[in-house]
Design an enzyme around this catalytic site. Sequence first.
Site, PDB file in Angstrom:
ATOM      1  N   ASN A 134       0.789  -1.227   0.000  1.00  0.00           N
ATOM      2  CA  ASN A 134       0.000   0.000   0.000  1.00  0.00           C
ATOM      3  C   ASN A 134       0.824   1.282   0.000  1.00  0.00           C
ATOM      4  O   ASN A 134       0.382   2.312  -0.505  1.00  0.00           O
ATOM      5  CB  ASN A 134      -0.930   0.009   1.219  1.00  0.00           C
ATOM      6  CG  ASN A 134      -1.716   1.299   1.338  1.00  0.00           C
ATOM      7  OD1 ASN A 134      -2.558   1.587   0.506  1.00  0.00           O
ATOM      8  ND2 ASN A 134      -1.431   2.089   2.360  1.00  0.00           N
ATOM      9  N   THR A 176      -8.376   5.115   0.313  1.00  0.00           N
ATOM     10  CA  THR A 176      -7.694   4.198  -0.602  1.00  0.00           C
ATOM     11  C   THR A 176      -6.657   4.861  -1.499  1.00  0.00           C
ATOM     12  O   THR A 176      -5.949   4.169  -2.230  1.00  0.00           O
ATOM     13  CB  THR A 176      -8.714   3.467  -1.494  1.00  0.00           C
ATOM     14  OG1 THR A 176      -9.446   4.427  -2.262  1.00  0.00           O
ATOM     15  CG2 THR A 176      -9.674   2.645  -0.651  1.00  0.00           C
ATOM     16  N   ASP A 185       1.045   7.013  -0.492  1.00  0.00           N
ATOM     17  CA  ASP A 185       0.231   5.913  -1.002  1.00  0.00           C
ATOM     18  C   ASP A 185       0.677   5.471  -2.395  1.00  0.00           C
ATOM     19  O   ASP A 185       0.684   6.242  -3.349  1.00  0.00           O
ATOM     20  CB  ASP A 185      -1.238   6.339  -1.046  1.00  0.00           C
ATOM     21  CG  ASP A 185      -2.171   5.151  -1.000  1.00  0.00           C
ATOM     22  OD1 ASP A 185      -2.302   4.561   0.079  1.00  0.00           O
ATOM     23  OD2 ASP A 185      -2.762   4.814  -2.046  1.00  0.00           O
ATOM     24  N   ASP A 215      -1.123  -6.082   5.105  1.00  0.00           N
ATOM     25  CA  ASP A 215      -1.155  -4.917   5.974  1.00  0.00           C
ATOM     26  C   ASP A 215      -1.957  -3.795   5.306  1.00  0.00           C
ATOM     27  O   ASP A 215      -1.916  -3.627   4.085  1.00  0.00           O
ATOM     28  CB  ASP A 215       0.280  -4.453   6.245  1.00  0.00           C
ATOM     29  CG  ASP A 215       0.359  -3.248   7.146  1.00  0.00           C
ATOM     30  OD1 ASP A 215       0.104  -3.402   8.347  1.00  0.00           O
ATOM     31  OD2 ASP A 215       0.673  -2.161   6.635  1.00  0.00           O
ATOM     32  N   HIS A 219      -6.898   0.081   2.803  1.00  0.00           N
ATOM     33  CA  HIS A 219      -6.418   1.274   2.117  1.00  0.00           C
ATOM     34  C   HIS A 219      -6.078   1.004   0.652  1.00  0.00           C
ATOM     35  O   HIS A 219      -5.560   1.881  -0.035  1.00  0.00           O
ATOM     36  CB  HIS A 219      -5.207   1.846   2.847  1.00  0.00           C
ATOM     37  CG  HIS A 219      -5.535   2.377   4.209  1.00  0.00           C
ATOM     38  ND1 HIS A 219      -6.041   3.646   4.403  1.00  0.00           N
ATOM     39  CD2 HIS A 219      -5.475   1.798   5.432  1.00  0.00           C
ATOM     40  CE1 HIS A 219      -6.261   3.834   5.697  1.00  0.00           C
ATOM     41  NE2 HIS A 219      -5.927   2.734   6.350  1.00  0.00           N
ATOM     42  N   GLU A 263      -5.694  -7.068   6.698  1.00  0.00           N
ATOM     43  CA  GLU A 263      -5.939  -6.195   7.842  1.00  0.00           C
ATOM     44  C   GLU A 263      -6.957  -5.143   7.393  1.00  0.00           C
ATOM     45  O   GLU A 263      -6.607  -4.082   6.913  1.00  0.00           O
ATOM     46  CB  GLU A 263      -4.648  -5.516   8.303  1.00  0.00           C
ATOM     47  CG  GLU A 263      -4.850  -4.647   9.536  1.00  0.00           C
ATOM     48  CD  GLU A 263      -3.758  -3.592   9.701  1.00  0.00           C
ATOM     49  OE1 GLU A 263      -3.630  -3.088  10.831  1.00  0.00           O
ATOM     50  OE2 GLU A 263      -3.068  -3.259   8.731  1.00  0.00           O
TER      51      GLU A 263
END
Length: 357
Positions: A134, A176, A185, A215, A219, A263
């Site tokens: 991510n 996201t 990101d 993880d 997102h 997650e």
Amino acid sequence: MKHFFYLAVAGVGIFASCGNGNDTKATATTNDDVILHAWSWSFDTIAANMKDIAEAGYAYVQTSPANTCYIGENGGLALFSQPGDSVTGKWYYYYQPTDWKIGNYLLGDRNQFKAMMDSANKYNVKVIVDVLPNHTAIDHTAVLPALDEAVGGHDKLYHANGFTPIKDYNDRYQCTTGEMGGLPDVNTENPDFQHYYMTYVNDLLSLGVRGFRYDTAKHIGLPSDPLDSLAARNNFWDVATGREEVKGLRLAVPADSLFIYGEVLQDKNVKESEYAEYMDLTASAYGHALRTVLDKADFNADSLLNWHHPVDGKHLVTWVESHDTYANEHESAGLTDEQIRMGWVFLTARQNGTPLF
């Protein structure tokens, strides 16, 4: 789960005695695998303890992130920083990728990882690796040139919105595509990045890895989520789980033969059911309920009879505490060892859910 399971069954009476006294028999099949979360254990330490891990009844051992990462605090290896230090602990740095290759200064190099995998194979323990596509390191200038080149340049590595801090975690576009806690990101929809990342995943699989913990999974966008302006379609999860290939590359092992979970921390606007189409999920709200019961020493302090989750318990990973509730939020740091152990016993004996110890 061998003798650990029997210990758990014996111990669950502590909780059951606080209930309403009505006994019911379970008729459904119980999934009874257990994961040992070897948080911050080096690859050498895991390998050296593999025999004990197997004999304790663990089906899986989960490593901390194995990827190349930011070298913080002059390469210090202490788990936590000392009082007065400006950061929260050395463990934090392996969650800051600078490349997606096996090996980092905190846990060990590729050869040490391979030796750990050889030990796991010897004792029939499956390995889950914590992966985090991510974001990169907070200091994004530390990203290695090979990664920048592979994805088409440094600017192509990140979402257009990737350096904008998230202000509303329930806004799916922000959640996201935005910067989380200073972590820029990654454009996980860039096919060049997907190919590079899947090369890393397949390298792990080639050494015998048989599971992944994603993880910050919530997102990474789902097909129904808003698009970043640099993304053509939100297809990362289709690629990561082998439903799609990317530039001729596909997940090397069928996803249904791997243990993959995300997650996906629960909140007001989290698409748990859609994420569950791709992988198992973390039961974060259930963990909170269990800690409440343990803290108050009262079975009725919160409900443990339902999973606090729209997804069936067979597809949930459960915990008393995670490394985040302990090291980040300190929410679980005040529980005693006895309370923590009692919680694990309860989770192990409870039908369904895969406990992460």
